[in-house]
Design a protein around this motif. Structure first.
Motif, PDB file in Angstrom:
ATOM      1  N   ALA A   1       0.815  -1.200   0.000  1.00 60.05           N
ATOM      2  CA  ALA A   1       0.000   0.000   0.000  1.00 60.05           C
ATOM      3  C   ALA A   1       0.854   1.256   0.000  1.00 60.05           C
ATOM      4  O   ALA A   1       0.468   2.264  -0.588  1.00 60.05           O
ATOM      5  CB  ALA A   1      -0.915   0.037   1.216  1.00 60.05           C
ATOM      6  N   ARG A   2       2.011   1.224   0.635  1.00 62.16           N
ATOM      7  CA  ARG A   2       2.795   2.463   0.731  1.00 62.16           C
ATOM      8  C   ARG A   2       3.388   2.901  -0.590  1.00 62.16           C
ATOM      9  O   ARG A   2       3.663   4.092  -0.777  1.00 62.16           O
ATOM     10  CB  ARG A   2       3.865   2.340   1.817  1.00 62.16           C
ATOM     11  CG  ARG A   2       3.261   2.294   3.217  1.00 62.16           C
ATOM     12  CD  ARG A   2       4.315   2.233   4.279  1.00 62.16           C
ATOM     13  NE  ARG A   2       5.229   1.130   4.066  1.00 62.16           N
ATOM     14  CZ  ARG A   2       5.531   0.209   4.972  1.00 62.16           C
ATOM     15  NH1 ARG A   2       5.025   0.266   6.170  1.00 62.16           N
ATOM     16  NH2 ARG A   2       6.373  -0.751   4.692  1.00 62.16           N
ATOM     17  N   GLY A   3       3.563   2.002  -1.524  1.00 59.36           N
ATOM     18  CA  GLY A   3       4.019   2.416  -2.843  1.00 59.36           C
ATOM     19  C   GLY A   3       3.041   3.371  -3.505  1.00 59.36           C
ATOM     20  O   GLY A   3       3.440   4.259  -4.264  1.00 59.36           O
ATOM     21  N   PHE A   4       1.737   3.215  -3.197  1.00 56.56           N
ATOM     22  CA  PHE A   4       0.708   4.088  -3.766  1.00 56.56           C
ATOM     23  C   PHE A   4       0.965   5.544  -3.376  1.00 56.56           C
ATOM     24  O   PHE A   4       0.727   6.458  -4.154  1.00 56.56           O
ATOM     25  CB  PHE A   4      -0.684   3.702  -3.276  1.00 56.56           C
ATOM     26  CG  PHE A   4      -1.153   2.327  -3.676  1.00 56.56           C
ATOM     27  CD1 PHE A   4      -0.426   1.495  -4.506  1.00 56.56           C
ATOM     28  CD2 PHE A   4      -2.354   1.852  -3.189  1.00 56.56           C
ATOM     29  CE1 PHE A   4      -0.880   0.234  -4.854  1.00 56.56           C
ATOM     30  CE2 PHE A   4      -2.828   0.600  -3.535  1.00 56.56           C
ATOM     31  CZ  PHE A   4      -2.094  -0.209  -4.373  1.00 56.56           C
ATOM     32  N   ILE A   5       1.413   5.763  -2.137  1.00 55.00           N
ATOM     33  CA  ILE A   5       1.614   7.116  -1.610  1.00 55.00           C
ATOM     34  C   ILE A   5       2.643   7.881  -2.436  1.00 55.00           C
ATOM     35  O   ILE A   5       2.510   9.087  -2.638  1.00 55.00           O
ATOM     36  CB  ILE A   5       2.042   7.043  -0.129  1.00 55.00           C
ATOM     37  CG1 ILE A   5       0.912   6.463   0.707  1.00 55.00           C
ATOM     38  CG2 ILE A   5       2.496   8.404   0.393  1.00 55.00           C
ATOM     39  CD1 ILE A   5       1.334   6.020   2.097  1.00 55.00           C
ATOM     40  N   PHE A   6       3.651   7.178  -2.927  1.00 57.07           N
ATOM     41  CA  PHE A   6       4.713   7.830  -3.688  1.00 57.07           C
ATOM     42  C   PHE A   6       4.463   7.787  -5.194  1.00 57.07           C
ATOM     43  O   PHE A   6       4.805   8.728  -5.910  1.00 57.07           O
ATOM     44  CB  PHE A   6       6.057   7.198  -3.342  1.00 57.07           C
ATOM     45  CG  PHE A   6       6.405   7.377  -1.890  1.00 57.07           C
ATOM     46  CD1 PHE A   6       6.852   8.604  -1.424  1.00 57.07           C
ATOM     47  CD2 PHE A   6       6.230   6.343  -0.986  1.00 57.07           C
ATOM     48  CE1 PHE A   6       7.143   8.789  -0.077  1.00 57.07           C
ATOM     49  CE2 PHE A   6       6.525   6.520   0.360  1.00 57.07           C
ATOM     50  CZ  PHE A   6       6.978   7.746   0.816  1.00 57.07           C
ATOM     51  N   ALA A   7       3.866   6.723  -5.683  1.00 56.98           N
ATOM     52  CA  ALA A   7       3.697   6.560  -7.126  1.00 56.98           C
ATOM     53  C   ALA A   7       2.550   7.384  -7.693  1.00 56.98           C
ATOM     54  O   ALA A   7       2.680   7.932  -8.796  1.00 56.98           O
ATOM     55  CB  ALA A   7       3.473   5.090  -7.454  1.00 56.98           C
TER      56      ALA A   7
END
Length: 177
Positions: free
Chosen positions: A64-70
């Motif tokens: 889920a945290r990849g969504f925050i940056f991508a």
């Protein structure tokens, strides 16, 4: 670089949390970085520059945290965003790739029509540790017919050798421990 700041010490915004989620683990908490607009703009701009350098057609991110940056990088670069979700989170039809965890296995899934064959994609996540999840993301997107041109992370824990499962894949990281 699109940012007005040429360099920023991102470690300043990464908090060490000892013994989380279990004793003996030193967790690298990116929450302070996410809470600071200057730091987030810097990270977003670095990812946007990387997407341009790799001539990406799309940005994929790991739940889920990849969504925050991508997601902000995809918007800024005007590229499609492809969420790679944990099993059971997307409506059918999906395809998936399994990967090993310390105790058991997990699965990443994407919509079967998430990307057209031959499109160049960069995979983004917050942290590269053992590389298992990122390697599953590479397998998943390759199975969809995409060309994975890079995997990109804010943080890399070099002592866990996460580059080995990604051998042959371009790896971009901003901070190494």
């Amino acid at each position: 670089m699109t940012s007005s700041t040429s360099e920023l010490d991102l470690k300043r915004w990464i908090r060490d949390v000892p013994d989380h989620p279990q004793p003996g683990i030193l967790f690298r908490d990116l929450s302070p970085l996410m809470a600071d607009p200057q730091a987030m703009r810097f990270v977003t701009d670095r990812f946007v520059d990387h997407l341009a350098e790799r001539r990406a057609d799309a940005v994929a991110a790991i739940d889920a945290r990849g969504f925050i940056f991508a997601a902000p990088a995809a918007v800024q670069a005007e590229l499609p965003f492809i969420p790679l979700r944990k099993s059971g989170k997307l409506p059918p039809e999906v395809i998936g790739a399994d990967y090993d965890l310390e105790y058991g296995t997990a699965r990443l899934e994407a919509r079967h029509d998430a990307i057209s064959a031959g499109k160049r994609v960069v995979i983004v996540d917050d942290l590269l540790a053992t590389g298992g999840t990122a390697a599953a993301a590479v397998r998943l997107l390759t199975a969809l017919g995409a060309e994975v041109v890079s995997t990109a992370f804010v943080v890399e824990l070099t002592f866990l050798d996460g580059r080995t499962p990604l051998a042959g894949t371009d790896i971009f990281t901003m901070v190494q421990y």
